[in-house]
Motif scaffolding. Structure first.
Motif, PDB file in Angstrom:
ATOM      1  N   TYR A  83      42.694 -21.222  42.775  1.00  0.00           N
ATOM      2  CA  TYR A  83      42.805 -21.011  43.336  1.00  0.00           C
ATOM      3  C   TYR A  83      43.674 -22.046  43.885  1.00  0.00           C
ATOM      4  O   TYR A  83      43.619 -22.107  45.128  1.00  0.00           O
ATOM      5  N   GLY A  84      44.713 -22.617  42.803  1.00  0.00           N
ATOM      6  CA  GLY A  84      45.600 -23.796  43.791  1.00  0.00           C
ATOM      7  C   GLY A  84      45.063 -25.287  43.737  1.00  0.00           C
ATOM      8  O   GLY A  84      45.992 -25.209  44.455  1.00  0.00           O
ATOM      9  N   ASN A  85      44.181 -25.502  43.786  1.00  0.00           N
ATOM     10  CA  ASN A  85      43.427 -27.123  42.994  1.00  0.00           C
ATOM     11  C   ASN A  85      44.914 -27.606  42.597  1.00  0.00           C
ATOM     12  O   ASN A  85      45.361 -27.012  40.966  1.00  0.00           O
ATOM     13  N   LEU A  86      45.306 -28.799  42.818  1.00  0.00           N
ATOM     14  CA  LEU A  86      45.770 -29.735  41.941  1.00  0.00           C
ATOM     15  C   LEU A  86      45.752 -30.868  41.063  1.00  0.00           C
ATOM     16  O   LEU A  86      44.902 -30.989  41.278  1.00  0.00           O
ATOM     17  N   TRP A  87      46.376 -30.155  39.810  1.00  0.00           N
ATOM     18  CA  TRP A  87      46.085 -30.829  38.234  1.00  0.00           C
ATOM     19  C   TRP A  87      46.579 -32.386  38.052  1.00  0.00           C
ATOM     20  O   TRP A  87      48.127 -31.347  38.223  1.00  0.00           O
ATOM     21  N   ASP A  88      46.821 -33.127  37.590  1.00  0.00           N
ATOM     22  CA  ASP A  88      47.552 -33.793  37.080  1.00  0.00           C
ATOM     23  C   ASP A  88      47.654 -33.772  35.297  1.00  0.00           C
ATOM     24  O   ASP A  88      46.715 -33.585  34.514  1.00  0.00           O
ATOM     25  N   LEU A  89      48.797 -32.866  34.675  1.00  0.00           N
ATOM     26  CA  LEU A  89      48.959 -33.050  33.866  1.00  0.00           C
ATOM     27  C   LEU A  89      49.241 -34.705  32.511  1.00  0.00           C
ATOM     28  O   LEU A  89      50.101 -35.005  33.128  1.00  0.00           O
ATOM     29  N   LEU A  90      48.870 -35.568  31.573  1.00  0.00           N
ATOM     30  CA  LEU A  90      49.620 -36.648  31.356  1.00  0.00           C
ATOM     31  C   LEU A  90      48.424 -37.323  30.298  1.00  0.00           C
ATOM     32  O   LEU A  90      47.791 -37.024  30.057  1.00  0.00           O
ATOM     33  N   GLU A  91      50.304 -37.706  29.782  1.00  0.00           N
ATOM     34  CA  GLU A  91      49.701 -38.665  28.856  1.00  0.00           C
ATOM     35  C   GLU A  91      49.852 -40.119  29.323  1.00  0.00           C
ATOM     36  O   GLU A  91      51.109 -40.075  29.742  1.00  0.00           O
ATOM     37  N   LEU A  92      48.618 -40.787  29.146  1.00  0.00           N
ATOM     38  CA  LEU A  92      48.838 -42.137  29.526  1.00  0.00           C
ATOM     39  C   LEU A  92      49.784 -43.223  28.461  1.00  0.00           C
ATOM     40  O   LEU A  92      48.836 -42.788  27.401  1.00  0.00           O
ATOM     41  N   ASN A  93      50.162 -43.715  28.513  1.00  0.00           N
ATOM     42  CA  ASN A  93      50.496 -44.986  27.971  1.00  0.00           C
ATOM     43  C   ASN A  93      49.801 -45.640  27.281  1.00  0.00           C
ATOM     44  O   ASN A  93      48.430 -45.753  27.744  1.00  0.00           O
ATOM     45  N   GLN A  94      49.619 -46.173  26.091  1.00  0.00           N
ATOM     46  CA  GLN A  94      48.689 -46.565  25.236  1.00  0.00           C
ATOM     47  C   GLN A  94      48.243 -47.995  25.894  1.00  0.00           C
ATOM     48  O   GLN A  94      47.102 -48.378  26.012  1.00  0.00           O
ATOM     49  N   ASP A  95      49.054 -49.091  26.726  1.00  0.00           N
ATOM     50  CA  ASP A  95      48.678 -49.993  27.235  1.00  0.00           C
ATOM     51  C   ASP A  95      48.085 -49.539  28.455  1.00  0.00           C
ATOM     52  O   ASP A  95      47.897 -51.164  28.819  1.00  0.00           O
ATOM     53  N   HIS A  96      47.664 -48.340  28.965  1.00  0.00           N
ATOM     54  CA  HIS A  96      47.285 -47.747  30.356  1.00  0.00           C
ATOM     55  C   HIS A  96      45.836 -48.577  30.010  1.00  0.00           C
ATOM     56  O   HIS A  96      45.283 -48.141  29.250  1.00  0.00           O
ATOM     57  N   PRO A  97      44.735 -48.968  30.901  1.00  0.00           N
ATOM     58  CA  PRO A  97      44.070 -49.467  31.052  1.00  0.00           C
ATOM     59  C   PRO A  97      42.869 -47.773  30.704  1.00  0.00           C
ATOM     60  O   PRO A  97      41.883 -47.462  30.148  1.00  0.00           O
ATOM     61  N   SER A  98      42.922 -47.080  31.475  1.00  0.00           N
ATOM     62  CA  SER A  98      42.407 -45.504  31.445  1.00  0.00           C
ATOM     63  C   SER A  98      42.365 -45.192  30.044  1.00  0.00           C
ATOM     64  O   SER A  98      41.387 -44.176  29.221  1.00  0.00           O
ATOM     65  N   SER A  99      43.628 -45.394  29.378  1.00  0.00           N
ATOM     66  CA  SER A  99      44.368 -44.683  27.744  1.00  0.00           C
ATOM     67  C   SER A  99      42.712 -45.945  26.903  1.00  0.00           C
ATOM     68  O   SER A  99      42.443 -45.011  25.980  1.00  0.00           O
ATOM     69  N   LYS A 100      42.772 -46.582  27.834  1.00  0.00           N
ATOM     70  CA  LYS A 100      41.497 -47.981  26.837  1.00  0.00           C
ATOM     71  C   LYS A 100      40.660 -47.138  26.770  1.00  0.00           C
ATOM     72  O   LYS A 100      39.998 -47.778  25.864  1.00  0.00           O
ATOM     73  N   ARG A 101      40.297 -46.898  27.772  1.00  0.00           N
ATOM     74  CA  ARG A 101      38.485 -45.878  27.818  1.00  0.00           C
ATOM     75  C   ARG A 101      38.492 -44.724  27.340  1.00  0.00           C
ATOM     76  O   ARG A 101      37.476 -44.308  27.121  1.00  0.00           O
ATOM     77  N   MET A 102      39.545 -44.028  27.047  1.00  0.00           N
ATOM     78  CA  MET A 102      39.695 -43.062  25.834  1.00  0.00           C
ATOM     79  C   MET A 102      38.791 -42.981  24.626  1.00  0.00           C
ATOM     80  O   MET A 102      38.397 -42.398  23.571  1.00  0.00           O
ATOM     81  N   LYS A 103      39.057 -44.468  23.992  1.00  0.00           N
ATOM     82  CA  LYS A 103      39.862 -44.682  22.854  1.00  0.00           C
ATOM     83  C   LYS A 103      37.952 -44.920  22.248  1.00  0.00           C
ATOM     84  O   LYS A 103      36.805 -45.065  22.772  1.00  0.00           O
TER      85      LYS A 103
END
Length: 140
Positions: free
Chosen positions: A120-140
């Motif tokens: 529908y046109g909503n914008l998304w980020d596809l991203l691979e966060l660096n391992q030291d990024h705070p959000s990346s640590k939450r995924m583990k």
């Protein structure tokens, strides 16, 4: 206290075309599709593969004033952020499935990112966060 965001409602034009897009183009899993006769609507939930976090509730616009927000839920800003463990695998797969990227891949201080549109046109980020990024640590 423990709290979490369970669902994010995404206003869609049609349940079936939205399910088709998210499951076939983005490889999401259909978690639930339940008809609610008392409200004459469906409860449709999808989730990225392997995710244990928030899910998307695909909510069909039910009033004329909601139609204006289909594809523009965030006023033209990136609305949702899809993190991956392998940016290039997913980027190349998405391109091969016809996903439109409006900003090409770029290396940032926080990781690799590109911006794409949903059906529908909503914008998304596809991203691979660096391992030291705070959000990346939450995924583990």
């Amino acid at each position: 206290m423990i709290q979490s965001i369970v669902h994010i409602a995404l206003v869609v034009k049609d349940y079936d075309e939205a399910i088709d897009f998210y499951t076939k183009k983005l490889n999401f899993t259909l978690i639930e599709d339940t008809y609610q006769p008392e409200q004459d609507k469906r409860w449709v939930v999808v989730s990225p593969p392997g995710s244990a976090g928030a899910t998307l509730l695909l909510a069909k616009a039910s009033k004329p004033e909601q139609d204006a927000f289909i594809g523009n839920q965030s006023g033209g800003r990136v609305f949702l952020f899809l993190n991956t463990d392998d940016f290039w695998r997913d980027y190349n797969e998405m391109v091969s499935r016809g996903i439109e990227f409006v900003r090409e891949p770029k290396e940032q201080e926080y990781g690799t990112v590109a911006v794409f549109k949903d059906l529908y046109g909503n914008l998304w980020d596809l991203l691979e966060l660096n391992q030291d990024h705070p959000s990346s640590k939450r995924m583990k």
